[in-house]
Write an enzyme that holds these catalytic residues in place. Structure first.
Site, PDB file in Angstrom:
ATOM      1  N   GLU A  56       0.814  -1.215   0.000  1.00  0.00           N
ATOM      2  CA  GLU A  56       0.000   0.000   0.000  1.00  0.00           C
ATOM      3  C   GLU A  56       0.850   1.269   0.000  1.00  0.00           C
ATOM      4  OE1 GLU A  56      -0.461  -2.568   1.985  1.00  0.00           O
ATOM      5  OE2 GLU A  56      -2.565  -3.215   1.900  1.00  0.00           O
ATOM      6  N   PHE A 118     -11.239  -7.194  14.146  1.00  0.00           N
ATOM      7  CA  PHE A 118     -10.173  -7.687  13.270  1.00  0.00           C
ATOM      8  C   PHE A 118      -9.802  -6.621  12.235  1.00  0.00           C
ATOM      9  CE2 PHE A 118      -8.867  -9.938   9.333  1.00  0.00           C
ATOM     10  CZ  PHE A 118      -7.636 -10.402   9.803  1.00  0.00           C
ATOM     11  N   GLN A 119      -8.525  -6.400  12.094  1.00  0.00           N
ATOM     12  CA  GLN A 119      -7.971  -5.403  11.167  1.00  0.00           C
ATOM     13  C   GLN A 119      -8.552  -4.010  11.393  1.00  0.00           C
ATOM     14  OE1 GLN A 119      -8.031  -6.967   7.091  1.00  0.00           O
ATOM     15  NE2 GLN A 119      -5.969  -7.781   7.424  1.00  0.00           N
ATOM     16  N   LYS A 168     -17.304  -0.588   6.640  1.00  0.00           N
ATOM     17  CA  LYS A 168     -17.856  -1.567   5.703  1.00  0.00           C
ATOM     18  C   LYS A 168     -19.371  -1.426   5.570  1.00  0.00           C
ATOM     19  CE  LYS A 168     -17.024  -6.379   4.436  1.00  0.00           C
ATOM     20  NZ  LYS A 168     -16.398  -7.652   4.837  1.00  0.00           N
ATOM     21  N   MET A 481      24.380   8.664   1.535  1.00  0.00           N
ATOM     22  CA  MET A 481      24.255   9.943   2.224  1.00  0.00           C
ATOM     23  C   MET A 481      24.576   9.783   3.706  1.00  0.00           C
ATOM     24  SD  MET A 481      23.891  13.111   1.927  1.00  0.00           S
ATOM     25  CE  MET A 481      22.998  13.773   0.522  1.00  0.00           C
TER      26      MET A 481
END
Lengths: 578, 183
Positions: A56, A118-119, A168, A481
């Protein structure tokens, strides 16, 4: 698709209907449980091209790269919980560089929000300080309004990222849909303030009185489409123009008045000019610490005029004499009105002597005895071989600074780089987004071996979508760097910076991506030409470069801007110049 | 050098606004000494009064950042402008037959009144500027303060000094009115 619908639609359908009405035809997203209703409805909307990244974070950078390349709002989508938290780096990156993206995340159903379902992650809480604004949509009736407001906020005024969290049950609920068209009223949001005329008059007085003026041009010049006005202003007032990293492209770098980049790795003559100036004209920039060095000794002799669309930037990092909160283009039009031509011959001549000093120390003017490639010459060659017209998308680190120094940008919106956040891993996904936004243009991703490996899984995305992105992988076997800081400021204790990498060409081959390795000077051009001839997908060139090169000049963090460590002249040992 | 800065803000009366506001203080680790949020003459607008103990630089930073918030309508630092500032406290103090009249007498010199009397204690309500409340609390301390709570400072400009005169309603607020009428 008519202008207005009046029918029962699910929240999932409303999401797509709204996106289409906001002009979206490309979405970078990763499905999962809580966003599945929206994905299920996607098949009804063939006008949307959905791109599946491999992480993502990639989706958020792709949306960002797309937004920066096109000026349109980029859209990323993810599921709840880990899907949403993976967007965090991308949102922070977009916020610091004022890039307009809208991220839509699935969320657990409203009755269980806050119950550690959940999640479940509190993504509006998490992203509150790294978005311009965010929404938790708790009813399907509010959905269309929230999406419309989100796009308005993302693209107006000083652009920025907006997140919309979609439970949802909001996606599955239905309501009568018609797209709102009435004016969006947000009494606390004034995206384009209008500066009082008095401020412009005050600025004009300082401009007429100045003997040693310097313009500091930032990304705001590009965002307010003020490049033409800037050029006219600089020429009419014979004022040299220093650029910020994100301002590159807003003023032609081959123009005699252009000083190149200022700041930590800016040109020596640009920094000297700023420190000796008697007037700074800060246009669409925010006096970032990488630009100013030690703020207490910054441009000590200069009066300061600051024009920015975001009033909160004025007097934030630097106290100014005239602060103009407003659109830069309008302000410049106002300043130019009735402004007689002004000459600063002596000042420009003085800067020219500092410029000669920069030229003497220039790596490319030195005899390169080592057979090993220097990253700087690779990037310089890339500039000449692309005619300076490619869209260059960088990762973060030494190569990024060498792109800033050696790839002269005269095209607008042609350098895409993570400036404020300095996000390693940005390059490849942002390059994919940029290339998908401007498919007819040559897009080069320049990345180091460190940053590239943070998001190199997106090679698969580029391959799957046949994205025409060319990758110049600058491999020096170090986190260069950080190694440079260790060399200069930490007594060469190279802790955790050497890195072993895979065989990048073999890796590319595993993804079905053609690749070549370049180890000598004479191999650069054929490889770049081969990449340019490849027009049906990504192409990778691994440039194996000298391991210990350092980006010069360098103003150590917190040091005075004129206190630069500069590249030694031929035959000299390293000198510190004051 | 730290000082007390009183900042007032008009904000949209909708979920999440308080979190956004206090986050501005939380991020650089500033302590919000007092915070009040309440309704105004308009259902869609709330008014906050925040007291910051900090440096001038901190107060300026907070003000700038508050103005960036989409749901914050107006921000003002009231220091230096003619304002009425009020705090309120409830003080429960130990009282015996011997001390009760003494306590009541002291309260008479303050904008205070007794709101509850019990066998061993008196509950006093005091409304005034912060120093007045501090003063009464100090006087009552020897008698034994059992518990005390302060409401936090509210501020309003004097005369025609009005925080905001805007009359525009947000699209969101207008929809809430419409939905509530429809249901």
């Amino acid at each position: 698709m008519g202008e207005q619908h009046d029918m029962e639609l699910t929240g999932a359908e409303i999401v797509w209907e709204c996106l289409i009405r906001e002009g979206v035809d490309l979405v970078f997203g990763y499905p999962g449980g809580a966003i599945l209703p929206t994905y299920d409805a996607l098949s009804k909307y063939p006008q949307i091209h959905h791109v599946l990244p491999r992480h993502e974070q990639g989706a958020s950078h792709m949306a960002d790269g797309y937004a920066r390349a096109t000026g349109k709002v980029g859209v990323a989508m993810a599921t709840s919980g880990p899907g949403a938290t993976n967007l965090v780096t991308g949102l922070a990156t977009a916020l610091l560089d004022s890039s307009p993206i809208v991220c839509l995340t699935g969320q657990v159903p409203t009755p269980v929000i806050g119950y550690n379902a959940f999640q479940e992650a509190d993504i509006t809480g998490i992203t509150l300080p790294i978005t311009k604004h965010n929404y938790l949509v708790t009813s399907v009736e509010e959905l269309a309004f929230s999406i419309r407001e989100a796009f308005h906020i993302a693209r107006s005024g000083r652009p920025g990222p907006v997140l919309i969290d979609l439970p949802k049950d909001v996606q599955t609920a239905s309501t009568e849909f018609h797209y709102p068209t009435d004016e969006i009223r947000l009494p606390g949001y004034r995206p384009t303030p209008v500066a009082p005329l008095q401020d412009v008059d005050d600025a004009a007085k300082l401009i007429r009185a100045a003997e040693r003026p310097v313009i500091l041009a930032g990304r705001g010049v590009l965002l307010s489409d003020a490049c033409d006005e800037l050029l006219e202003f600089a020429e009419r007032t014979e004022t040299p123009v220093g650029l910020t990293l994100l301002g590159k492209g807003c003023f032609p770098e081959d123009h005699p008045l252009c000083l190149g980049m200022m700041g930590m790795h800016g040109a020596g003559h640009a920094n000297h000019a700023v420190q000796q100036a008697d007037l700074l004209l800060a246009f669409g920039m925010r006096f970032d610490d990488r630009v100013t060095g030690n703020i207490a000794t910054y441009a000590p002799k200069a009066r300061k005029i600051h024009v920015d669309i975001d009033p909160s930037e004025i007097n934030k990092n630097v106290e100014v004499d005239v602060g103009i909160a407003g659109d830069l283009r309008q302000t410049l039009v106002g300043l130019l009105d009735g402004l007689e031509p002004i000459q600063h011959t002596q000042w420009v001549d003085r800067i020219a002597t500092w410029r000669d000093e920069s030229t003497d120390r220039e790596l490319l003017n030195q005899v390169l005895e080592s057979p090993e490639l220097k990253a700087a010459e690779v990037i310089h060659d890339l500039w000449t071989l692309t005619g300076g017209e490619a869209i260059t998308v960088t990762d973060v680190g030494q190569h990024q600074m060498w792109v800033a120094q050696y790839y002269e940008h005269s095209q607008r919106h042609a350098l895409i780089t993570s400036g404020g956040m300095g996000t390693m891993g940005f390059g490849l996904p942002a390059g994919i987004g940029a290339s998908m936004g401007r498919p007819d243009e040559e897009v080069w991703v320049v990345a180091g071996d460190g940053g590239f490996q943070m998001t190199m899984a997106e090679l698969a995305t580029a391959m799957q979508e046949k994205v025409n992105v060319k990758i110049a992988l600058i491999n020096n076997g170090y986190l260069g760097m950080v190694r440079q800081w260790q060399e200069l400021f930490y007594e060469k204790r190279y802790n955790a910076t050497p890195m072993l990498s895979p065989d990048f060409c073999a890796l590319a081959a595993a993804y079905g991506v053609p690749a070549v390795r370049v180890e000598t000077r004479d191999q650069i051009e054929p490889a770049v030409r081969q990449a340019q001839a490849n027009n049906d997908g990504p192409f990778l060139i691994e440039f194996v470069v000298e391991q210990h090169d350092v980006v010069f000049p360098m103003v150590p963090a917190g040091a005075d801007l004129h206190d630069m460590i500069r590249r030694p002249k031929n035959g000299d040992s390293q000198v510190k110049e004051n | 050098m730290t000082d007390r800065y009183t900042i007032t803000a008009l904000v949209e009366n909708r979920p999440g606004v308080l979190n956004r506001v206090v986050s501005i203080f939380r991020r650089p680790g500033l302590n919000l000494d007092s915070l009040t949020v309440g309704r105004t003459e308009r259902a869609d607008v709330s008014r906050m009064t925040m007291v910051l103990e900090g440096k001038k630089k901190d107060a300026a930073h907070v003000e700038r950042e508050l103005r960036r918030l989409i749901h914050v309508i107006k921000v003002e630092d009231v220091n230096g402008t003619p304002h009425v500032l009020r705090d309120m406290a409830l003080i429960k103090v130990k009282a015996t037959a011997d001390t009760r009249s003494q306590i009541l007498q002291m309260c008479g010199h303050y904008p205070a009144r007794v709101v509850d009397v019990a066998l061993g204690s008196i509950l006093i309500e005091v409304v005034g500027e912060e120093p007045e409340i501090d003063g009464l609390a100090e006087l009552l301390k020897p008698f034994g303060i059992i518990e005390m709570v302060r409401a936090g400072v509210v501020a309003m400009g004097r005369a025609d000094h009005v925080l905001d005169t805007h009359r525009e309603q947000s699209s969101w607020a207008e929809r809430q009115v419409r939905f509530s009428k429809a249901s």
